[in-house]
Design an enzyme around this catalytic site. Structure first.
Site, PDB file in Angstrom:
ATOM      1  N   CYS A 130     -12.033 -35.422  13.463  1.00 34.01           N
ATOM      2  CA  CYS A 130     -12.929 -35.551  14.617  1.00 34.01           C
ATOM      3  C   CYS A 130     -13.457 -36.973  14.690  1.00 34.01           C
ATOM      4  O   CYS A 130     -13.801 -37.472  15.752  1.00 34.01           O
ATOM      5  CB  CYS A 130     -14.072 -34.558  14.507  1.00 34.01           C
TER       6      CYS A 130
ATOM      7  N   LYS B 231     -15.145 -16.744   9.113  1.00 34.02           N
ATOM      8  CA  LYS B 231     -13.843 -16.713   9.787  1.00 34.02           C
ATOM      9  C   LYS B 231     -13.223 -18.108   9.742  1.00 34.02           C
ATOM     10  O   LYS B 231     -13.538 -18.973  10.557  1.00 34.02           O
ATOM     11  CB  LYS B 231     -13.980 -16.264  11.249  1.00 34.02           C
TER      12      LYS B 231
HETATM   13  P1  NAD Z   1     -10.585 -24.784  17.367  1.00 34.48           P
HETATM   14  O1  NAD Z   1     -11.744 -24.915  18.271  1.00 34.48           O
HETATM   15  O2  NAD Z   1      -9.276 -24.475  17.949  1.00 34.48           O
HETATM   16  O3  NAD Z   1     -10.866 -23.665  16.265  1.00 34.48           O
HETATM   17  C1  NAD Z   1     -12.019 -23.703  15.435  1.00 34.48           C
HETATM   18  C2  NAD Z   1     -12.316 -22.310  14.938  1.00 34.48           C
HETATM   19  O4  NAD Z   1     -12.737 -21.516  16.056  1.00 34.48           O
HETATM   20  C3  NAD Z   1     -11.109 -21.600  14.344  1.00 34.48           C
HETATM   21  O5  NAD Z   1     -11.523 -20.829  13.238  1.00 34.48           O
HETATM   22  C4  NAD Z   1     -10.665 -20.703  15.491  1.00 34.48           C
HETATM   23  O6  NAD Z   1      -9.934 -19.577  15.077  1.00 34.48           O
HETATM   24  C5  NAD Z   1     -11.997 -20.301  16.081  1.00 34.48           C
HETATM   25  N1  NAD Z   1     -11.966 -19.792  17.453  1.00 34.48           N
HETATM   26  C6  NAD Z   1     -11.055 -20.051  18.428  1.00 34.48           C
HETATM   27  N2  NAD Z   1     -11.388 -19.398  19.555  1.00 34.48           N
HETATM   28  C7  NAD Z   1     -12.533 -18.710  19.289  1.00 34.48           C
HETATM   29  C8  NAD Z   1     -13.373 -17.861  20.067  1.00 34.48           C
HETATM   30  N3  NAD Z   1     -13.100 -17.593  21.335  1.00 34.48           N
HETATM   31  N4  NAD Z   1     -14.472 -17.337  19.480  1.00 34.48           N
HETATM   32  C9  NAD Z   1     -14.773 -17.620  18.190  1.00 34.48           C
HETATM   33  N5  NAD Z   1     -14.007 -18.419  17.416  1.00 34.48           N
HETATM   34  C10 NAD Z   1     -12.903 -18.955  17.960  1.00 34.48           C
HETATM   35  O7  NAD Z   1     -10.525 -26.149  16.521  1.00 34.48           O
HETATM   36  P2  NAD Z   1      -9.463 -26.574  15.415  1.00 34.48           P
HETATM   37  O8  NAD Z   1      -8.170 -26.885  16.083  1.00 34.48           O
HETATM   38  O9  NAD Z   1      -9.474 -25.616  14.283  1.00 34.48           O
HETATM   39  O10 NAD Z   1     -10.125 -27.923  14.876  1.00 34.48           O
HETATM   40  C11 NAD Z   1      -9.977 -29.159  15.515  1.00 34.48           C
HETATM   41  C12 NAD Z   1     -11.189 -29.466  16.374  1.00 34.48           C
HETATM   42  O11 NAD Z   1     -12.360 -29.453  15.574  1.00 34.48           O
HETATM   43  C13 NAD Z   1     -11.135 -30.848  16.992  1.00 34.48           C
HETATM   44  O12 NAD Z   1     -11.616 -30.780  18.307  1.00 34.48           O
HETATM   45  C14 NAD Z   1     -12.079 -31.650  16.112  1.00 34.48           C
HETATM   46  O13 NAD Z   1     -12.617 -32.798  16.737  1.00 34.48           O
HETATM   47  C15 NAD Z   1     -13.117 -30.642  15.803  1.00 34.48           C
HETATM   48  N6  NAD Z   1     -13.865 -30.985  14.592  1.00 34.48           N
HETATM   49  C16 NAD Z   1     -15.163 -31.402  14.734  1.00 34.48           C
HETATM   50  C17 NAD Z   1     -15.892 -31.774  13.621  1.00 34.48           C
HETATM   51  C18 NAD Z   1     -17.310 -32.229  13.741  1.00 34.48           C
HETATM   52  O14 NAD Z   1     -17.999 -32.306  12.726  1.00 34.48           O
HETATM   53  N7  NAD Z   1     -17.798 -32.545  14.923  1.00 34.48           N
HETATM   54  C19 NAD Z   1     -15.303 -31.712  12.354  1.00 34.48           C
HETATM   55  C20 NAD Z   1     -13.979 -31.273  12.252  1.00 34.48           C
HETATM   56  C21 NAD Z   1     -13.277 -30.906  13.370  1.00 34.48           C
END
Ligand code: NAD
Length: 531
Positions: A334, A219
């Site tokens: 991130c 997803k």
């Molecule tokens: P997000 O948490 O909004 O979404 C991530 C994924 O989760 C998406 O595919 C989204 O559709 C899905 N999602 C949302 N709600 C869900 C639920 N209830 N159940 C299952 N899946 C769900 O994050 P984003 O805006 O896509 O990405 C940015 C975030 O990711 C920032 O906080 C960033 O720091 C973090 N990030 C972390 C790393 C790392 O390696 N630590 C790397 C890249 C990004």
């Protein structure tokens, strides 16, 4: 539903030599710049296509659609995707489960060959993949290249790592027995990925899962489904059998939740925000009727990353490193530096030089390779603007603070610096995920370290200093998963900088490192008594 004939023969392919990072494209060379412009034209002609879900190799269309749009020109539709809802969770998990029955017994060499073929295909069409990233999430050329290069690196690296794991042995042979250790797959994994490294992170988690013999419900983020659809095509072209990866863009709240909660989902590999990661952790912990295992979660989450600038630092190198870390891809990493902690004796000079450097950044269309492109969508832009307003009250605005209007109505936020911010201010504590940098004054080095460790996160950090004693202290006391000395805190390289954070930054899975594939496996010990 329509069934499409796809090849499912994985041709033999061995790793060629030891792992080496994919070289960056030198866009200062005329032929590479021209190749990128040609790719943007070629890919530009393919925008707006509709993509199906792919479940068990079948193309599935749903009523709801997701439109992926170019953040630099939101009227431009990059791809139209089916929106998987809760009702698609059952067929997707069942298709993955059915494929698992065979895939788990496929030889590691064959699974590794799949990754290597995929890497070859992507390498051949590298500029086109860069162009897709420019259109879909607004990456400029170098940022897009870094994402594509990291994708290739993950495929090449995990192929080799899987072969290493397949050759594992027990530490000793017990007298009178033959002892074996096998790393076997877990089962069906929900791979849930973010939009900010929409290719590398999505493909990296998927590749790690399948090379170790698991099958995937993928997803991707609703902001970046097209690059994921393109990756799915690559896997099919490389010979992946149907059902090994099931491509299901959809909303997190309905489809995501349903897959996480499904009793046949064995584990979840997630990268995204802290809030969603914690929610997944909670849902995965609840055992469902018919569930016969404890679900594993690999959760890589947000950051609030600091760079310490010590009084003895190479000043220009520090300013450049901070600017690159804070504003590359509009701070939407991130690992981005969102707080710079500067020792008092050089504070004023640093703030002044920072203001000048940030003023030199060119904001504009990433397709034209501007330094700073748009932020990913209108919602993100609004959140960032809210934080800038908070920041103006919490400190002194010294650069940016405004939106930038373009005829195409792109989501541009000027690179913003707010100085004199208290270590516990909201903009010094909460992840903004945009081009906003807080500057914090520290009394001395001791105080800098204390401030650097005062958030709930622990992902990346950096220190600029020429003093070996300070660097050694930082090595021990700066509590982050990825610590850098005298360089920017972004740009982790597969193999060299295994990536993952502490505390609320996640489970420290260390993507691109030697421990990563263990998380996608379980160890089986076999002992045979010798007669
Ligand atoms: P997000 O948490 O909004 O979404 C991530 C994924 O989760 C998406 O595919 C989204 O559709 C899905 N999602 C949302 N709600 C869900 C639920 N209830 N159940 C299952 N899946 C769900 O994050 P984003 O805006 O896509 O990405 C940015 C975030 O990711 C920032 O906080 C960033 O720091 C973090 N990030 C972390 C790393 C790392 O390696 N630590 C790397 C890249 C990004």
């Amino acid at each position: 539903m329509a069934t499409v004939e796809i090849p499912t023969v994985i041709l033999p392919r061995k790793p060629q030599g030891a792992f080496r990072n994919e070289p960056f494209i030198d866009f200062s060379r005329h032929e590479n710049a021209q190749a990128m412009r040609d790719a943007l034209t070629r890919v530009g002609d393919q925008l707006g296509h509709e993509y199906p879900l792919v479940i068990g190799g079948e193309r599935v269309h749903t009523g709801g659609k997701i439109e992926s749009r170019n953040p630099a020109r939101p009227a431009q539709v990059v791809g139209v995707h089916q929106k998987a809802g809760a009702e698609q969770a059952e067929p997707a998990v069942q298709a993955a489960l059915a494929a698992f029955g065979k895939w788990k017994f496929v030889a590691t060499e064959e699974r590794a060959a799949l990754l290597l073929h995929a890497a070859d295909i992507i390498r051949r069409r590298k500029f086109d993949f860069c162009a897709w990233l420019t259109y879909e999430v607004g990456k400029n050329w170098a940022e897009a290249d870094a994402d594509v290069g990291e994708t290739i690196d993950f495929l090449e690296f995990y192929a080799r790592e899987a072969l290493r794991l397949a050759a594992a042995t027990t530490p000793i042979q017990y007298p009178g027995e033959r002892n074996e250790l096998h790393y076997i797959p877990l089962g069906v994994v929900a791979v849930i990925s973010p939009w900010n490294f929409p290719f590398a992170i999505m493909a990296g988690m998927t590749a790690a899962a399948i090379v170790t013999g698991n099958t995937v419900v993928l997803k991707p983020s609703s902001d970046s489904p097209t690059i994921a659809a393109r990756f799915m095509e690559v896997l099919e072209e490389a010979g992946m059998p149907p059902g090994v990866v099931n491509f299901c863009p959809g909303s997190g709240a309905s489809f995501g939740n349903a897959v996480v909660a499904h009793p046949k989902t064995r584990f979840i590999a997630f990268t995204g925000s802290k809030e969603v990661g914690l929610d997944i952790q909670e849902r995965a912990a609840k055992s469902q009727p018919g569930q016969t295992w404890i679900k594993r979660t690999i959760l890589e989450m947000g950051g609030k990353d600091s760079i310490i600038v010590s009084a003895d630092a190479d000043f220009e190198a520090a300013v450049s490193g901070v600017v690159a870390s804070a504003f590359g891809f509009s701070g939407q990493k991130c690992s981005a530096c969102s707080r710079v902690i500067v020792e008092a004796s050089v504070y004023d000079a640093f703030v002044e030089r920072l203001r000048e450097k940030v003023g030199d950044l060119k904001v504009g269309d990433p397709a034209q390779n501007a330094n700073i492109g748009p932020v990913v969508n209108e919602g993100a832009m609004d959140t960032i603007v809210d934080y800038i307003e908070i920041g103006k009250k919490e400190g002194r605005l010294i650069a940016g603070g405004n939106l930038i209007d373009t005829p195409e109505k792109g989501y541009y936020v000027a690179p913003t610096v707010i100085a004199d911010v208290a270590p516990d201010a909201r903009i010094a504590q909460e992840e903004i995920f945009g081009p906003v940098l807080a500057v914090i004054r520290a009394r001395d080095f001791e105080h800098s370290l204390e401030i650097a460790n005062n958030t709930e996160f622990g992902l990346t950090g950096s220190i600029y200093s020429t003093d070996r004693v300070k660097l050694d202290r930082a090595r021990r006391e700066f509590h982050v998963g990825n610590l850098y000395f005298n360089r920017k805190c972004t740009g982790a390289m597969v193999g060299a900088h295994p990536f993952g954070g502490f505390n609320m930054s996640g489970t420290d899975s260390k993507a691109g490192g030697p421990d990563y594939l263990y998380l996608f496996s379980q160890a089986k010990s076999v002992a045979e008594k010798l007669s």
